[in-house]
Design a protein around this motif. Structure first.
Motif, mmCIF file in Angstrom:
data_model
loop_
_atom_site.group_PDB
_atom_site.id
_atom_site.type_symbol
_atom_site.label_atom_id
_atom_site.label_comp_id
_atom_site.label_asym_id
_atom_site.label_seq_id
_atom_site.Cartn_x
_atom_site.Cartn_y
_atom_site.Cartn_z
ATOM 1 N N UNK A 130 -1.004 -6.541 -17.076
ATOM 2 C CA UNK A 130 -1.332 -5.655 -15.197
ATOM 3 C C UNK A 130 -0.472 -6.338 -13.991
ATOM 4 N N UNK A 131 -0.217 -5.471 -13.366
ATOM 5 C CA UNK A 131 0.610 -5.904 -11.897
ATOM 6 C C UNK A 131 -0.156 -6.585 -11.366
ATOM 7 N N UNK A 132 0.223 -7.400 -10.399
ATOM 8 C CA UNK A 132 -0.594 -8.010 -10.024
ATOM 9 C C UNK A 132 -1.351 -7.191 -8.432
ATOM 10 N N UNK A 133 -0.701 -6.820 -8.117
ATOM 11 C CA UNK A 133 -1.320 -5.439 -6.965
ATOM 12 C C UNK A 133 -1.508 -4.450 -7.668
ATOM 13 N N UNK A 134 -2.453 -4.298 -8.730
ATOM 14 C CA UNK A 134 -2.354 -2.969 -8.821
ATOM 15 C C UNK A 134 -3.539 -2.972 -7.962
ATOM 16 N N UNK A 135 -4.074 -1.799 -8.417
ATOM 17 C CA UNK A 135 -5.781 -1.962 -8.225
ATOM 18 C C UNK A 135 -7.164 -1.262 -9.217
ATOM 19 N N UNK A 136 -7.709 -1.912 -9.336
ATOM 20 C CA UNK A 136 -8.971 -2.117 -10.726
ATOM 21 C C UNK A 136 -9.134 -0.629 -11.022
ATOM 22 N N UNK A 137 -9.581 -0.079 -11.950
ATOM 23 C CA UNK A 137 -9.302 1.092 -12.523
ATOM 24 C C UNK A 137 -8.284 1.366 -13.000
ATOM 25 N N UNK A 138 -7.799 1.654 -12.823
ATOM 26 C CA UNK A 138 -6.402 2.211 -12.716
ATOM 27 C C UNK A 138 -6.015 3.053 -11.644
ATOM 28 N N UNK A 139 -6.881 2.637 -10.535
ATOM 29 C CA UNK A 139 -6.163 3.834 -9.082
ATOM 30 C C UNK A 139 -5.219 3.688 -8.603
ATOM 31 N N UNK A 140 -4.180 2.497 -9.290
ATOM 32 C CA UNK A 140 -2.550 2.576 -9.428
ATOM 33 C C UNK A 140 -2.517 1.095 -8.501
ATOM 34 N N UNK A 141 -1.510 1.378 -7.155
ATOM 35 C CA UNK A 141 -0.656 -0.078 -6.793
ATOM 36 C C UNK A 141 -0.534 0.311 -5.732
ATOM 37 N N UNK A 142 -0.889 -1.069 -5.243
ATOM 38 C CA UNK A 142 -0.915 -1.360 -3.277
ATOM 39 C C UNK A 142 0.887 -1.063 -3.070
ATOM 40 N N UNK A 143 1.496 -0.670 -2.343
ATOM 41 C CA UNK A 143 3.395 -1.078 -2.301
ATOM 42 C C UNK A 143 2.965 -1.684 -0.712
ATOM 43 N N UNK A 144 2.196 -2.202 -0.527
ATOM 44 C CA UNK A 144 1.829 -3.537 1.026
ATOM 45 C C UNK A 144 1.122 -4.170 0.572
ATOM 46 N N UNK A 145 1.113 -5.025 -0.445
ATOM 47 C CA UNK A 145 0.109 -5.275 0.008
ATOM 48 C C UNK A 145 -0.601 -6.975 0.924
ATOM 49 N N UNK A 146 0.332 -7.338 1.170
ATOM 50 C CA UNK A 146 0.515 -8.186 2.464
ATOM 51 C C UNK A 146 -0.657 -7.383 3.030
ATOM 52 N N UNK A 147 -0.252 -6.014 3.548
ATOM 53 C CA UNK A 147 -1.141 -5.934 4.908
ATOM 54 C C UNK A 147 -2.709 -5.355 4.707
ATOM 55 N N UNK A 148 -3.626 -5.441 5.315
ATOM 56 C CA UNK A 148 -5.184 -5.530 5.044
ATOM 57 C C UNK A 148 -5.519 -4.291 6.581
ATOM 58 N N UNK A 149 -5.674 -3.262 5.257
ATOM 59 C CA UNK A 149 -6.929 -1.881 6.072
ATOM 60 C C UNK A 149 -7.787 -2.375 7.345
ATOM 61 N N UNK A 150 -7.734 -1.679 8.047
ATOM 62 C CA UNK A 150 -8.699 -1.964 8.772
ATOM 63 C C UNK A 150 -10.256 -1.059 8.383
ATOM 64 N N UNK A 151 -11.120 -1.235 9.013
ATOM 65 C CA UNK A 151 -12.162 -1.033 8.336
ATOM 66 C C UNK A 151 -12.549 0.628 8.892
ATOM 67 N N UNK A 152 -12.946 1.513 7.802
ATOM 68 C CA UNK A 152 -12.945 2.414 7.932
ATOM 69 C C UNK A 152 -11.581 3.503 7.793
ATOM 70 N N UNK A 153 -10.431 2.609 8.011
ATOM 71 C CA UNK A 153 -9.362 3.172 7.171
ATOM 72 C C UNK A 153 -9.004 3.949 5.761
ATOM 73 N N UNK A 154 -8.585 5.714 6.140
ATOM 74 C CA UNK A 154 -8.403 6.396 5.304
ATOM 75 C C UNK A 154 -7.770 6.223 3.917
ATOM 76 N N UNK A 155 -8.510 6.251 2.574
ATOM 77 C CA UNK A 155 -7.312 6.085 1.293
ATOM 78 C C UNK A 155 -6.374 7.079 1.260
ATOM 79 N N UNK A 156 -4.993 6.400 1.108
ATOM 80 C CA UNK A 156 -4.210 7.350 1.003
ATOM 81 C C UNK A 156 -3.500 6.774 -0.193
ATOM 82 N N UNK A 157 -3.589 8.396 -0.836
ATOM 83 C CA UNK A 157 -2.910 7.719 -2.781
ATOM 84 C C UNK A 157 -1.858 8.748 -2.242
ATOM 85 N N UNK A 158 -0.953 8.762 -2.790
ATOM 86 C CA UNK A 158 0.492 9.178 -3.508
ATOM 87 C C UNK A 158 1.117 8.972 -5.157
ATOM 88 N N UNK A 159 0.478 10.542 -5.390
ATOM 89 C CA UNK A 159 1.078 10.301 -6.814
ATOM 90 C C UNK A 159 1.731 10.711 -7.070
#
Lengths: 256, 173
Positions: A63-92
């Motif tokens: 499994x790629x190291x920056x993959x999300x659990x439950x097969x919910x994709x991958x984080x393309x910018x793993x070094x960024x930390x989303x702010x509290x309450x930041x919306x989850x944006x998914x691009x399929x």
């Protein structure tokens, strides 16, 4: 007597004819049913055999190291930390989808800005259903390659390279040499990282993960790409028609 | 019986044409999809009408059903039943296409090839609906007047009662 006998004969003949007619109708009807049943079995068996042919190798799946659990994709910018309450944006997206490339060209930089600054929690969700429609395996192989690049921390760079080198004609696919050698170098892989990327690609070590992303996307109701979701809700493509790259943040806010 | 056949003789030929057009269309549509079942399933999913689990079943069965109904129509086997089923399919397709149209989903109908999402400018809903409507009319005609030349039904449903003419009565084999 003779009249009677003739009448009897005629009746027997009629009964036999009726019987024959019934037998014909039932026979042909049953024959048709058998044809349908046999055809269904044949088609299901053949499609399962095809699936077995594209099954992932069992050994060494990763499994790629920056993959999300439950097969919910991958984080393309793993070094960024989303702010509290930041919306989850998914691009399929699908690597063979021309509109996905367009989308990436127009909004890629804005997404990067929003994600890197933590304003959104950006997740990329690769899909491969165009392989089925285009009758090749290029989306799968491109997805495997991108996931392999994540091991070296180059997912985003490699992802960009794939779209930048998407064939003009939909369905032409991606050559193995392009994915394995050319794009990896362009994405900045070298030395040991390049060797392990190529080992990963040759062994298709991320295939199970990529196929699982497709299944998860299908179950999330995604039937076309690109699909853009904010906090799990679809933002129809027509919403983007008058939205410039700079206005993307506002659009996301509107839907979050 | 004779009179009816005579009065409707031109109608029999209309039925033949209707039967063949609808039948051949169904066979072609089914054959193009049956070789790529996964794509057919994706096409069904693109309509976003059926629950996820059901789409696999429908996507697999639909091409086969199309081919079988098409063959029945072309050969004239259980013509009326086949016409009812074929018209039902067309009705379902029309409803499906109109429903994606109304919901603003941009897809290729996936009628003759793997379908799926396409750009909104490439959708052809009016054309697709018109085509299926035309085929539905052919199907409805065939339901109304199923008797046509070159049909297996003529043999299948051949009358049990010997056709009684004067000659037959005089000459009962």
């Amino acid at each position: 007597m003779s009249q009677n006998r003739r009448e009897q004969l005629r009746k027997a003949e009629q009964a036999a004819a009726r019987q024959q007619r019934l037998t014909r109708i039932i026979g042909v009807g049953a024959g048709l049913l058998v044809v349908v049943i046999v055809a269904v079995f044949a088609v299901v068996l053949i499609s399962q055999a095809n699936k077995a042919a594209t099954a992932a190798p069992t050994a060494g799946q990763a499994t790629p190291p920056h993959a999300l659990a439950d097969n919910l994709g991958i984080r393309p910018y793993p070094n960024a930390t989303p702010q509290a309450g930041a919306p989850v944006v998914e691009l399929f997206f699908d690597y063979q989808c021309p509109i996905c490339k367009q989308f990436e060209t127009i909004y890629g930089a804005s997404l990067e800005k929003l994600a890197s600054s933590g304003q959104i929690d950006l997740r990329y969700r690769p899909m491969i259903f165009l392989d089925v429609n285009l009758q090749n395996d290029a989306s799968l192989r491109a997805g495997v390659a991108a996931a392999c690049a994540d091991t070296a921390g180059k997912y985003r760079e490699y992802h960009d390279q794939i779209f930048a080198n998407q064939p003009e004609q939909e369905g032409a696919g991606y050559a193995d040499s392009l994915l394995r050698d050319t794009l990896s170098t362009k994405a900045g892989l070298s030395g040991d990282a390049l060797t392990s990327f190529q080992k990963c690609y040759d062994g298709k070590l991320t295939q199970t993960w990529v196929q699982a992303q497709e299944d998860a996307g299908e179950k999330a109701g995604v039937t076309g790409t690109p699909t853009f979701k904010v906090n799990g809700k679809d933002v129809a493509l027509k919403e983007f028609s008058n939205v410039s790259a700079d206005q993307l943040g506002e659009l996301i806010k509107k839907f979050s | 019986m004779r009179e009816r056949a005579a009065a409707g003789s031109w109608q029999r030929w209309v039925t033949l044409v209707a039967r063949l057009i609808l039948g051949v269309t169904l066979i072609v549509a089914g054959a193009l999809k049956v070789t790529a079942i996964d794509a057919a399933i994706n096409s069904v999913r693109a309509y976003k009408l059926l629950p996820f689990e059901v789409t696999a079943l429908v996507g697999t069965a639909l091409p086969i059903i199309e081919i079988v109904i098409g063959l029945m129509l072309v050969t004239g086997t259980f013509t009326r039943v086949a016409a009812v089923l074929g018209s039902g399919l067309m009705l379902a397709f029309i409803i499906g296409i109109i429903s994606v149209w109304v919901r603003g989903i941009s897809i290729d109908c996936g009628c003759f090839a793997p379908g799926g999402a396409i750009d909104a400018s490439q959708t052809q809903y009016p054309l697709e609906v018109a085509r299926d409507l035309g085929l539905l009319i052919l199907g409805a005609w065939t339901i109304w007047r199923p008797t046509a030349p070159f049909a297996l039904d003529a043999w299948l449903f051949a009358d049990a009662e010997p056709i009684t003419t004067d000659a037959d009565q005089e000459n009962p084999r």
